[in-house]
Design a protein around this motif. Structure first.
Motif, PDB file in Angstrom:
ATOM      1  N   UNK A 164       8.659  -3.442   1.908  1.00 50.91           N
ATOM      2  CA  UNK A 164       7.621  -4.472   2.020  1.00 50.91           C
ATOM      3  C   UNK A 164       6.448  -3.991   2.850  1.00 50.91           C
ATOM      4  N   UNK A 165       6.791  -3.326   3.929  1.00 48.52           N
ATOM      5  CA  UNK A 165       5.725  -2.825   4.816  1.00 48.52           C
ATOM      6  C   UNK A 165       4.910  -1.747   4.106  1.00 48.52           C
ATOM      7  N   UNK A 166       5.598  -0.893   3.389  1.00 48.11           N
ATOM      8  CA  UNK A 166       4.894   0.177   2.674  1.00 48.11           C
ATOM      9  C   UNK A 166       3.971  -0.417   1.619  1.00 48.11           C
ATOM     10  N   UNK A 167       4.464  -1.393   0.886  1.00 51.29           N
ATOM     11  CA  UNK A 167       3.670  -1.954  -0.207  1.00 51.29           C
ATOM     12  C   UNK A 167       2.501  -2.803   0.303  1.00 51.29           C
ATOM     13  N   UNK A 168       2.782  -3.603   1.353  1.00 49.92           N
ATOM     14  CA  UNK A 168       1.752  -4.533   1.818  1.00 49.92           C
ATOM     15  C   UNK A 168       0.882  -3.950   2.926  1.00 49.92           C
ATOM     16  N   UNK A 169       1.451  -3.049   3.723  1.00 54.54           N
ATOM     17  CA  UNK A 169       0.728  -2.540   4.883  1.00 54.54           C
ATOM     18  C   UNK A 169       1.035  -3.369   6.093  1.00 54.54           C
ATOM     19  N   UNK A 170       0.573  -2.919   7.246  1.00 56.18           N
ATOM     20  CA  UNK A 170       0.860  -3.630   8.491  1.00 56.18           C
ATOM     21  C   UNK A 170      -0.251  -4.589   8.816  1.00 56.18           C
ATOM     22  N   UNK A 171       0.123  -5.786   9.144  1.00 59.36           N
ATOM     23  CA  UNK A 171      -0.903  -6.761   9.509  1.00 59.36           C
ATOM     24  C   UNK A 171      -1.395  -6.439  10.916  1.00 59.36           C
ATOM     25  N   UNK A 172      -2.691  -6.245  11.023  1.00 62.81           N
ATOM     26  CA  UNK A 172      -3.267  -6.002  12.350  1.00 62.81           C
ATOM     27  C   UNK A 172      -3.006  -4.606  12.882  1.00 62.81           C
ATOM     28  N   UNK A 173      -2.493  -3.745  12.031  1.00 68.66           N
ATOM     29  CA  UNK A 173      -2.314  -2.358  12.477  1.00 68.66           C
ATOM     30  C   UNK A 173      -3.087  -1.466  11.518  1.00 68.66           C
ATOM     31  N   UNK A 174      -3.033  -0.199  11.787  1.00 67.25           N
ATOM     32  CA  UNK A 174      -3.747   0.743  10.925  1.00 67.25           C
ATOM     33  C   UNK A 174      -2.965   1.098   9.679  1.00 67.25           C
ATOM     34  N   UNK A 175      -1.773   0.576   9.536  1.00 64.39           N
ATOM     35  CA  UNK A 175      -0.944   0.911   8.371  1.00 64.39           C
ATOM     36  C   UNK A 175      -1.523   0.290   7.102  1.00 64.39           C
ATOM     37  N   UNK A 176      -2.034   1.138   6.202  1.00 61.59           N
ATOM     38  CA  UNK A 176      -2.604   0.583   4.970  1.00 61.59           C
ATOM     39  C   UNK A 176      -1.498   0.216   3.981  1.00 61.59           C
ATOM     40  N   UNK A 177      -1.800  -0.699   3.081  1.00 59.20           N
ATOM     41  CA  UNK A 177      -0.851  -1.030   2.036  1.00 59.20           C
ATOM     42  C   UNK A 177      -0.898   0.014   0.938  1.00 59.20           C
ATOM     43  N   UNK A 178       0.276   0.424   0.479  1.00 60.34           N
ATOM     44  CA  UNK A 178       0.312   1.419  -0.591  1.00 60.34           C
ATOM     45  C   UNK A 178       0.713   0.780  -1.929  1.00 60.34           C
ATOM     46  N   UNK A 179       0.713  -0.559  -1.945  1.00 60.28           N
ATOM     47  CA  UNK A 179       1.078  -1.244  -3.177  1.00 60.28           C
ATOM     48  C   UNK A 179       0.110  -0.985  -4.310  1.00 60.28           C
ATOM     49  N   UNK A 180      -1.149  -0.684  -3.937  1.00 62.57           N
ATOM     50  CA  UNK A 180      -2.133  -0.389  -4.985  1.00 62.57           C
ATOM     51  C   UNK A 180      -2.233   1.102  -5.268  1.00 62.57           C
ATOM     52  N   UNK A 181      -1.418   1.877  -4.575  1.00 66.65           N
ATOM     53  CA  UNK A 181      -1.482   3.333  -4.712  1.00 66.65           C
ATOM     54  C   UNK A 181      -0.202   3.890  -5.331  1.00 66.65           C
ATOM     55  N   UNK A 182       0.941   3.388  -4.846  1.00 64.65           N
ATOM     56  CA  UNK A 182       2.231   3.857  -5.367  1.00 64.65           C
ATOM     57  C   UNK A 182       2.786   2.820  -6.346  1.00 64.65           C
ATOM     58  N   UNK A 183       3.535   3.295  -7.318  1.00 58.30           N
ATOM     59  CA  UNK A 183       4.277   2.370  -8.175  1.00 58.30           C
ATOM     60  C   UNK A 183       5.473   1.836  -7.389  1.00 58.30           C
ATOM     61  N   UNK A 184       6.093   0.804  -7.926  1.00 58.24           N
ATOM     62  CA  UNK A 184       7.282   0.272  -7.249  1.00 58.24           C
ATOM     63  C   UNK A 184       8.358   1.348  -7.134  1.00 58.24           C
ATOM     64  N   UNK A 185       8.502   2.126  -8.219  1.00 57.78           N
ATOM     65  CA  UNK A 185       9.534   3.170  -8.205  1.00 57.78           C
ATOM     66  C   UNK A 185       9.222   4.216  -7.138  1.00 57.78           C
ATOM     67  N   UNK A 186       7.951   4.597  -7.084  1.00 54.89           N
ATOM     68  CA  UNK A 186       7.559   5.590  -6.072  1.00 54.89           C
ATOM     69  C   UNK A 186       7.807   5.037  -4.667  1.00 54.89           C
ATOM     70  N   UNK A 187       7.533   3.757  -4.499  1.00 56.52           N
ATOM     71  CA  UNK A 187       7.715   3.145  -3.178  1.00 56.52           C
ATOM     72  C   UNK A 187       9.188   3.157  -2.795  1.00 56.52           C
ATOM     73  N   UNK A 188      10.052   2.774  -3.754  1.00 50.67           N
ATOM     74  CA  UNK A 188      11.489   2.751  -3.465  1.00 50.67           C
ATOM     75  C   UNK A 188      11.989   4.161  -3.147  1.00 50.67           C
ATOM     76  N   UNK A 189      11.483   5.129  -3.913  1.00 48.57           N
ATOM     77  CA  UNK A 189      11.896   6.514  -3.657  1.00 48.57           C
ATOM     78  C   UNK A 189      11.381   6.996  -2.302  1.00 48.57           C
ATOM     79  N   UNK A 190      10.213   6.499  -1.931  1.00 45.69           N
ATOM     80  CA  UNK A 190       9.672   6.884  -0.631  1.00 45.69           C
ATOM     81  C   UNK A 190      10.559   6.360   0.500  1.00 45.69           C
ATOM     82  N   UNK A 191      11.106   5.148   0.310  1.00 51.46           N
ATOM     83  CA  UNK A 191      11.998   4.594   1.343  1.00 51.46           C
ATOM     84  C   UNK A 191      13.245   5.456   1.458  1.00 51.46           C
ATOM     85  N   UNK A 192      13.760   5.888   0.298  1.00 54.91           N
ATOM     86  CA  UNK A 192      14.919   6.809   0.346  1.00 54.91           C
ATOM     87  C   UNK A 192      14.570   8.040   1.166  1.00 54.91           C
ATOM     88  N   UNK A 193      13.345   8.536   0.926  1.00 58.27           N
ATOM     89  CA  UNK A 193      12.952   9.746   1.666  1.00 58.27           C
ATOM     90  C   UNK A 193      12.881   9.469   3.164  1.00 58.27           C
TER      91      UNK A 193
END
Lengths: 457, 330
Positions: free
Chosen positions: B292-321
């Motif tokens: 969720x954090x990866x896809x949405x990004x951090x509220x009020x932090x510098x963490x950008x959302x990657x939901x518009x950059x990674x696919x869901x599959x890529x995001x899930x695989x990134x969590x595994x990594x």
């Protein structure tokens, strides 16, 4: 004249130089590149390494000027410089043709107190102070180039001839001084012919061409400093008495006539700027570069104060003490100011060599950018000559330091010899002259050592 | 001679007019008037500047699905990386200052894509994105079940989820797999459920393994979390991580990337970017929370959302990594 080889003895050379279109055609040629440099500055990429204006003005032109044109061809750049061209053509209301009548100006008189190169000294300092910005930001660079043309035009409207070139141009000041070392000169063949010649066509002009726009009487020309090499006198001389000669390096450095405090300061400012540029642009102190780049206004203000102090107080002050020591050791019975001015001319070859060494550091390393910007001058993705993708290729990077060492050491020896010969003309004996040379040699050695520290660590 | 002189004068004047007026008109007219019309395919000029200098300009543009367009990208300041997501694996490499990079691209499907920089270019690198709206017959999109689950559970993904107990040494997936084969039948059914593991943290799983000693229990947890991970996908995620995450979170997941100090200085990151290699930080969080954090990004932090950059599959695989920072796969 001794040790001279007259180039104008060849008929085709003389004919070419006498042709009134000679200079305008060359000016049109350089004006074309000037226009491109200004356009790329305003419309091209802000990335200096891919902008024609930055690469061709501050790397190619600068390197050609300092390494080739000034040492070997005197004020050749002033012959072809496009900056005064629009103003001069407006004054004459023609480009090549000799229009009868007076020049088209308001005919104001240039103030006597400004008939020296102090304005050029301060102008150069002003440009040098902002150089890290001017040299890296294409739009600022373009404004500076455009501004110089506009100032030249305004001055040509107010005053006759090339007041801008003679008294204002920040570049012309040091080109003139360093041209003392040059291996090319324009001189009269026989001064007596000029003296006897009543009409002085070279100054007043005649139906063949205009009078000297640099306000110089060639009959009394003994140094290159203020001859703009425009060859107008070759065109107008009815006595066939003007010659372009090849000569030994540094021939004018020992000419006493014309030496002055403004020129002495020019020599010191140029030397100080060469050292400061080397320290700021090539030295290991990133914070100095940040300050020079105006990272904050207070930082830049401190840099500016230091810059001006070193140029106008510190280095001249040290050199003043050097001159005082020279005067004492050589037992010279002339005012200290005179000694200061005299020995300052030994800084001319030192400064020129310092600038050449400085130029080596970037022309060999970054010169290859010229090929890519030639094909894509604006950074718009053009590929005019198929060289847009030519990679950044430093040339002989391992040899640059060696060349700089050789140059600086040769320059040091040469400058010391010049200092000795200047002092020898005032000192009673050889021994006293050598003693008087010691402080200057020490100063020159310290400068050389500082350059070497900056270039090779 | 006078005739020649006049001819020369005329030519000089023509040359002067050409240089002063003709040259600028020709150059600017060609670049801004003629050149765009010469393009056989639609060309979009993009300036890729550091975010402090304006970021991607334009910051948004529109194309049609199936239409081939040319992106002509130039950088006026520093090196930028060019990539478009999500999906398709479009990574166009770097564009150096002053260089012009031309990319021909066809978007096969309608949707919103993101042009983003994947090279650390400035302290605000994470802001450097441009939106690409691709029009056409949009594929039906289904809601993301993980995000829906997080929302339903009202889990605050921005809050820290520290693990109370952490292993003494890095748990081993290899050892855990061997052990798992022996003890699988005696394990609580929850930990064997992939769905349960998705929404629970490794620390919660460890707490259920009461019949094993601590080191063994953590090895089993490591095997449960990464035992089925595809090594090829882990390698792909490592590349994505290096390009998109390492600048802040560090190549070794210690939260010490090149931009970490600047982000802390600028007040974007509190104590700094998350340290994935820190067991306390990681083992108390679930894969869902990280996703969720990866896809949405951090509220009020510098963490950008990657939901518009990674696919869901890529995001899930990134969590595994990301789990590989706390579980050894050697």
């Amino acid at each position: 004249m001794q040790n001279r080889f007259e180039l104008t003895q060849y008929r085709w050379v003389k004919k070419m130089l006498q042709w009134r279109g000679f200079q305008p055609v060359l000016m049109l040629f350089t004006l074309f590149f000037f226009v491109i440099a200004i356009l790329t500055g305003f419309f091209g990429t802000p990335a200096g390494s891919h902008n024609f204006g930055i690469i061709f003005v501050w790397i190619v032109w600068w390197a050609l000027l300092m390494i080739v044109m000034v040492p070997f061809f005197a004020r050749l750049w002033c012959t072809i410089c496009p900056i005064p061209a629009p103003g001069e053509w407006l004054q004459r209301r023609s480009l090549i043709r000799r229009r009868p009548g007076k020049l088209f100006t308001l005919r104001r008189r240039w103030p006597r107190k400004f008939r020296n190169i102090w304005m050029q000294n301060f102008g150069f300092l002003a440009v040098a102070l902002f150089s890290t910005i001017i040299l890296t930001r294409p739009s600022v660079s373009a404004w500076v180039l455009l501004g110089m043309i506009l100032v030249a035009i305004i001055l040509s409207i107010l005053y006759e001839n090339r007041i801008f070139c003679r008294y204002v141009c920040p570049v012309g000041g040091f080109i003139g001084l360093y041209s003392l070392t040059s291996t090319l000169e324009l001189r009269v063949k026989d001064a007596q012919v000029c003296k006897d010649h009543k009409t002085k066509d070279c100054v007043t002009g005649n139906e063949l061409g205009y009078g000297c726009p640099w306000l110089v009487f060639p009959g009394k020309l003994e140094r290159n400093t203020y001859c703009g090499m425009c060859t107008a006198c070759l065109t107008t001389c009815t006595q066939d008495n003007i010659a372009i000669n090849l000569r030994p390096f540094g021939a004018d450095l020992l000419v006493e006539k014309g030496r002055s405090l403004d020129e002495a300061f020019k020599a010191l400012i140029m030397l100080a700027c060469a050292l400061l540029y080397s320290a700021v642009l090539l030295g290991p102190w990133g914070w100095v570069k940040d300050w020079a780049n105006m990272d904050t206004l207070p930082h830049w203000a401190m840099y500016a104060v230091a810059f001006i102090t070193i140029n106008l107080l510190a280095l001249p002050g040290i050199f003043w003490l050097t001159a005082a020591a020279t005067r004492k050791l050589a037992r010279l019975d002339i005012p200290l100011k005179k000694v200061f001015v005299d020995v300052a001319y030994s800084l001319v070859p030192m400064g020129l060599i310092g600038w050449i060494a400085f130029s080596f550091s970037f022309v060999f390393v970054n010169g290859s950018y010229a090929l890519s910007v030639l094909s894509d001058p604006f950074g718009w993705g053009w590929d005019l000559f198929g060289t847009r993708s030519f990679p950044w290729t430093p040339v002989l990077p391992d040899m640059v330091s060696g060349l700089q060492i050789l140059l600086l050491l040769a320059g040091l020896v040469y400058a010391i010899i010049i200092a000795y010969r200047i002092i020898r003309r005032r000192a009673a004996t050889d021994n006293l002259a050598w003693r008087g040379t010691l402080p200057v040699a020490g100063f020159l050695s310290a400068v050389t050592f500082t350059f070497l520290r900056l270039y090779i660590g | 001679m006078k005739f020649l002189a006049d001819r020369a004068e005329q030519r000089a004047i023509i040359a002067l007019i050409f240089i002063v007026i003709g040259v600028p008109v020709i150059i600017l007219g060609y670049q801004f008037g003629i050149r765009p019309r010469l393009n056989t395919i639609r060309t979009i000029d993009i300036v890729a500047a550091a975010p402090e200098n304006g970021g991607f300009q334009p910051a948004a543009f529109e194309v049609n699905a199936g239409e081939t367009i040319r992106l002509r990208v130039s950088s006026p300041d520093v090196v930028h990386g060019l990539a478009i997501g999500p999906g398709e694996g479009w990574d166009f490499g770097i564009v150096k200052p002053g260089e012009v990079k031309e990319i021909e691209i066809t978007f096969p499907e309608a949707g919103r894509y993101t042009l983003y920089c994947n090279v650390w270019c400035s302290p605000s690198h994470w802001r450097m994105r441009a939106a690409i709206d691709v029009f056409g017959d949009a594929l039906a999109t289904t809601p993301d079940p993980i995000i829906e689950r997080l929302t339903a559970q009202e889990i605050n993904i921005d809050a820290p989820h520290p693990a109370e107990n952490v292993p003494a040494e890095k748990p081993s997936v290899t050892r855990g797999k061997t052990l798992l084969a022996e003890v699988q039948s005696s394990l609580p059914p929850d930990v064997l459920s992939a769905e349960w593991r998705q929404s629970h943290s490794p620390a919660e799983a460890r707490a259920l393994l009461i019949n094993l000693d601590d080191a063994e229990a953590w090895d089993v947890v490591a095997a449960l979390w990464l035992g089925d991970a595809d090594p090829v996908q882990l390698d792909e995620s490592q590349v994505l991580y290096a390009k998109n995450c390492a600048a802040c979170h560090g190549a070794t997941g210690n939260g010490d990337g090149i931009g970490a100090a600047t982000l802390i200085e600028q007040g974007y990151m509190g104590d700094g970017p998350a340290a994935f290699a820190d067991p306390t930080t990681m083992l108390g969080a679930s894969s869902d929370i990280l996703y969720g954090k990866l896809r949405r990004g951090g509220m009020g932090t510098g963490m950008p959302g990657f939901g518009t950059v990674f696919t869901r599959e890529q995001s899930a695989q990134m969590i595994d990594y990301l789990w590989t920072f706390v579980f050894s796969t050697e």
